[in-house]
Design an enzyme around this catalytic site. Structure first.
Site, PDB file in Angstrom:
ATOM      1  N   HIS A   9      -2.637  13.054  27.999  1.00 22.99           N
ATOM      2  CA  HIS A   9      -1.937  12.131  28.893  1.00 22.99           C
ATOM      3  C   HIS A   9      -1.749  10.773  28.223  1.00 22.99           C
ATOM      4  CE1 HIS A   9      -1.875   8.886  31.920  1.00 22.99           C
ATOM      5  NE2 HIS A   9      -1.017   9.682  32.529  1.00 22.99           N
ATOM      6  N   ARG A  42       2.243  13.653  -4.662  1.00 23.03           N
ATOM      7  CA  ARG A  42       1.045  13.678  -5.503  1.00 23.03           C
ATOM      8  C   ARG A  42      -0.007  14.618  -4.921  1.00 23.03           C
ATOM      9  NH1 ARG A  42      -1.692   9.065  -5.726  1.00 23.03           N
ATOM     10  NH2 ARG A  42      -0.680   8.013  -3.975  1.00 23.03           N
ATOM     11  N   GLY A  75       7.283   8.572 -15.830  1.00 22.21           N
ATOM     12  CA  GLY A  75       6.170   7.828 -15.251  1.00 22.21           C
ATOM     13  C   GLY A  75       6.061   6.509 -15.975  1.00 22.21           C
ATOM     14  N   ASN A  89       4.503   3.684 -15.590  1.00 23.12           N
ATOM     15  CA  ASN A  89       3.229   3.026 -15.862  1.00 23.12           C
ATOM     16  C   ASN A  89       2.554   3.588 -17.103  1.00 23.12           C
ATOM     17  OD1 ASN A  89       3.349   1.251 -13.708  1.00 23.12           O
ATOM     18  ND2 ASN A  89       2.232   2.590 -12.314  1.00 23.12           N
ATOM     19  N   ASP A  90       2.435   4.921 -17.159  1.00 28.22           N
ATOM     20  CA  ASP A  90       1.786   5.519 -18.319  1.00 28.22           C
ATOM     21  C   ASP A  90       2.644   5.399 -19.570  1.00 28.22           C
ATOM     22  OD1 ASP A  90      -0.762   6.276 -17.563  1.00 28.22           O
ATOM     23  OD2 ASP A  90      -0.085   8.136 -16.640  1.00 28.22           O
ATOM     24  N   CYS A 104       9.999   7.711 -11.230  1.00 28.59           N
ATOM     25  CA  CYS A 104       9.240   7.427 -10.011  1.00 28.59           C
ATOM     26  C   CYS A 104       8.262   6.302 -10.317  1.00 28.59           C
ATOM     27  CB  CYS A 104       8.497   8.673  -9.531  1.00 28.59           C
ATOM     28  SG  CYS A 104       7.500   9.498 -10.784  1.00 28.59           S
TER      29      CYS A 104
END
Length: 815
Positions: free
Chosen positions: A418, A508, A698, A700-701, A748
């Site tokens: 409810h 991920r 990727g 960042n890496d 990404c």
């Protein structure tokens, strides 16, 4: 139909009779008459008419006396005083003799049809303006279960009539603008289903939180259904994917959550019902089997198709026969009224602390204010406007208070309770099923209630800053560069379904493992290597599973499937687990299986794990879950992506393992991608392209390994730069080389969300896709459109690499 009849069997009613018997009874009649051939089972019964109610009102001037009381309400009289007066007058007025006789006759006929004397029946109210697409009176009037014998039946009918003027019903009609005396009441009398010996629950033919239309959500608890609707229990929840449901060879069940189900309603010894504790075995068991879930979902889809609108149904299972029944059906009235072209978003702008309590999030908003801790409803003037209502459970008597609250928090209940239903209708954020809010929070405490962080709602100490924004989806431009979403939390995937994204560029797997599985896969395969404490914790976590590895693949498959379903048939790129060894070690039972590395960032991670003796069995479980999603559930839009693949030999070995586990490139449309995050992936682009169907950069890496900078180092933060020429030149090199051999290239990462210039650079490279967080999607889409206009002009017709394919309709594996 004879409009002068006081009582009519369901079999003679249809949706055209709402004005005479209300939406609830008209729907029961409609299903009985038109859907029985499709297999939909509805318990037999009959309904009293609006004319019969009118006869009661006109007997001794009751209508005029009610009108006088409503006039007093509008002049300022207290709601509870007016409601009590009308109910008392109604109960004091005898039921007309003709009505009594027709009810008794219909009840006796119901008994003869069943070969039973005085059968148990459910007696339900059905207002004649009830369950219309633009309003819902669900729960506003009374229901009586396990009613047996003519005397108790007539008493229950009389009490249903009086319940048209409960405080909550009066308040609701005032709020919705209904003329009280234009709303009549019909009473439905329906053969009881012995769900007290089995289970019952609610079905929505869309996701009740987000309005995502491609799923059916079934809640279930043991015993009679009143505990689910009232919010007394945390029920099981089963999510069914409609496109897969249409193929009998596929498994459409894409998510299962087993609720606590600590209480159940059963028959009382001397009539009506009582609530008792469930057994420990019942709490850990599912209420419904996969077969039963599918049958109910099939029926729900049939009912939705017949009515041509989303539906809210109630079901029950008979514990004596094992038969399933639909006992109520009404149009869904909350999500179906939302503006489909507008996306509203709330976001905390202050860093949240550890929540005081959490539970199931209802809605996607944020509210804050002082806690008002209540055991029972109070007078409206005693509840401050903007207070945060905290209580055990709510029922319709709470509704006048609920609409004054800035947020609602309950100890008990699930998404179909409810509290959840009314909160959605009011647009008030609610966190239900916390288990301990009434003990953890104190009266007057200032809190912030957030339902904007996924499927779990959280209550934070203090008044945290937040913002609300609205995006007009019609203003989002079309682009030739695909703009996709980065999604991690399956419980939040459905909330973004309205965004015109081109799919999911990164899902991920490690997020699902960490937050939904919560245990290292090798610990499930080799429990003998765990210490006593971890072994006990694993036993508790996997309770109900004889095969603990099935626990892992179930939870993983359900998480992947929710994300894949949210964008069907657009592509969804799922990256296999990319934990570092220190992160794996922090999972339950993980330490015995993980080495201690000086620099886990460039250690044993990604592809190197998948073929190794130390994790090969764990990767097999990941493959098993992915194959189940694609081949069994039919979500063939899932693309598998391998992270941190250093060498061509590693690529070959990983693909070989995948093939051994039933994931062979090309079979059943399977595509395999590789993360482009190591300089070797760029230098050997054509060689990697022979092995994989696409690349996802990727950034960042790639920046870390190109510049030789630990991306987590504060001392070197000033050196870490994704726009460094060495990095951008690598991207400029990879994109055309991959596209020249027909391979997709995407990126990404966070940088396009923060840096329009970087987005412009990516567009200039001719990249196929950019994948960003959902809350950045609209902004990035605008930046991409501007960059394309600058590069290609109005037509934006420049050639590109291979375009993202849409998955075909679900089809079972032919392997």
């Amino acid at each position: 139909m004879d409009s002068t009849r006081r009582v009519i069997p369901f079999a003679e009613l249809g949706r055209q009779d709402v004005g005479s018997v209300g939406g609830k009874n008209a729907s029961l009649g409609e299903m009985t008459a038109h859907l029985a051939d499709a297999g939909v089972r509805v318990p037999p019964g009959f309904a009293t008419t609006a004319d019969a109610y009118g006869e009661l009102l006109d007997g001794h001037g009751l209508r005029g006396r009610i009108e006088e009381q409503i006039g007093r309400l509008h002049e300022g009289a207290a709601l509870d005083e007016v409601g009590a007066a009308i109910r008392s007058m109604t109960l004091a007025e005898p039921l007309p003799p003709g009505l009594r006789a027709e009810i008794v006759s219909a009840y006796e006929q119901l008994g003869r049809d069943q070969g039973r004397e005085d059968p148990e029946v459910a007696v339900r109210s059905s207002a004649t303006a009830e369950d219309l697409p633009e309003a819902s009176f669900a729960g506003q009037q009374e229901t009586y279960l396990n009613v047996r014998g003519t005397a108790r039946l007539l008493e229950s009918v009389h009490r249903c009539y009086a319940s048209l003027y409960t405080d909550r019903a009066i308040d609701y009609r005032e709020r919705m603008g209904f003329d009280h005396l234009q709303v009549a009441l019909s009473v439905g009398v329906q053969t009881m289903v012995r769900s007290d010996l089995a289970g019952a629950g609610v079905i929505f033919t869309l996701d009740p939180e987000s309005g995502f239309p491609e799923v059916i959500v079934i809640s279930a608890a043991f015993g009679l259904g009143e505990t689910v609707v009232s919010g007394q229990v945390d029920p099981d929840e089963y999510t069914v994917f409609k496109p897969s449901l249409k193929d009998p060879e596929l498994d459409p069940l894409i998510d299962v959550r087993v609720g606590a189900k600590r209480r159940k309603a059963v028959y009382a010894e001397h009539g009506l019902t009582r609530t008792v504790d469930t057994t420990p075995e019942e709490r850990s068991q599912r209420v419904l089997t996969d077969t039963e879930v599918r049958l109910l979902a099939d029926w729900a889809l049939t009912v939705e198709g017949h009515y041509s609108c989303p539906m809210d149904l109630e079901w029950a299972k008979d514990g004596l026969t094992g038969d399933l029944w639909i006992v109520q059906a009404r149009p869904e009235t909350v999500q179906s009224r939302r503006a489909a072209s507008t996306l509203r978003r709330c976001r905390l702008t202050a860093m949240p602390r550890t929540p005081l309590v959490d539970g199931t999030a209802v809605g996607e908003a944020i509210g804050s204010g002082p806690v008002v801790l209540l055991d029972t409803p109070v007078d409206l003037d005693r509840f401050p406007a903007g207070g945060v209502l905290v209580t055990g459970i709510t029922d319709p008597d709470w509704e006048p208070i609920m609409k004054r609250a800035s947020a609602i928090v309950t100890d008990h209940g699930g998404r179909t309770s409810h509290a959840a239903i009314v909160s959605r209708e009011l647009g008030v954020p609610a966190v239900v099923g916390t288990g301990r809010a009434t003990h953890a929070l104190h009266d007057g405490q200032k809190v912030t209630v957030s339902c904007a962080e996924g499927g779990r709602g959280k209550v934070y100490d203090g008044l945290l800053a937040y913002e609300e924004t609205e995006t007009d989806l019609a203003d989002i431009p079309a682009t030739r560069t695909h703009v996709m979403l980065n999604l991690a939390d399956p419980s939040a995937a459905f909330r973004w379904w309205r965004l015109p994204a081109d799919g999911v560029g990164l899902a991920r797997l490690e997020f699902i493992v960490a937050h939904q599985v919560k245990v290292h896969p090798m610990a499930l395969l080799h429990p003998e290597r765990l210490d006593h404490a971890d072994r006990c914790a694993v036993d508790q976590l996997t309770e109900g599973y004889l095969d603990r590895t099935r626990y892992f693949t179930d939870r993983l498959a359900y998480g992947i499937a929710r994300i894949a379903a949210s964008r069907w048939p657009a592509p969804v790129v799922v990256r296999t687990s990319d934990f570092k060894t220190n992160e794996y070690a922090r999972l339950l039972g993980g330490r015995p299986f993980e080495p201690v590395e000086a620099n886990p960032m460039i250690g044993w991670r990604g592809a190197s794990r998948y073929y190794s003796d130390g994790y090969r069995e764990g990767f097999a479980l990941e493959c098993r879950a992915l194959r189940r999603v694609r081949d069994d559930m039919g979500l063939t839009n899932v693309i598998v992506m391998i992270p941190f693949c250093r060498t061509l030999d590693e690529a070959d070995r990983v693909l070989e393992v995948m093939t051994e586990e039933g994931l062979r490139r090309g079979e059943n449309g399977l595509k395999a991608y590789v993360m482009a995050e190591i300089p070797a992936n760029v230098i050997l682009a054509e060689d990697f392209a022979e092995r994989f169907d696409g690349f996802s950069i990727g950034s960042n890496d790639l920046t870390q390994l190109t510049l030789g900078v630990d991306r987590d180092s504060e001392a070197l933060a000033h050196v870490f730069d994704e726009t460094d020429p060495a990095v951008t030149r690598s991207i400029e090199t990879l994109v055309p080389r991959a596209q020249s051999v027909g391979r997709m290239v995407g990126l990404c990462g966070q940088r396009p969300s923060d840096d329009p210039a970087f987005t412009e650079f990516l567009v200039k490279t001719g990249i196929d896709s950019i994948s960003v967080a959902p809350d950045s999607f609209a902004v990035v889409k605008q930046h991409v459109a501007a960059a394309e206009l600058a590069r290609y002009g109005e037509g934006r017709t420049a050639p590109s690499g291979t375009r993202w394919p849409q998955a075909e309709q679900p089809s079972p594996s032919r392997q």
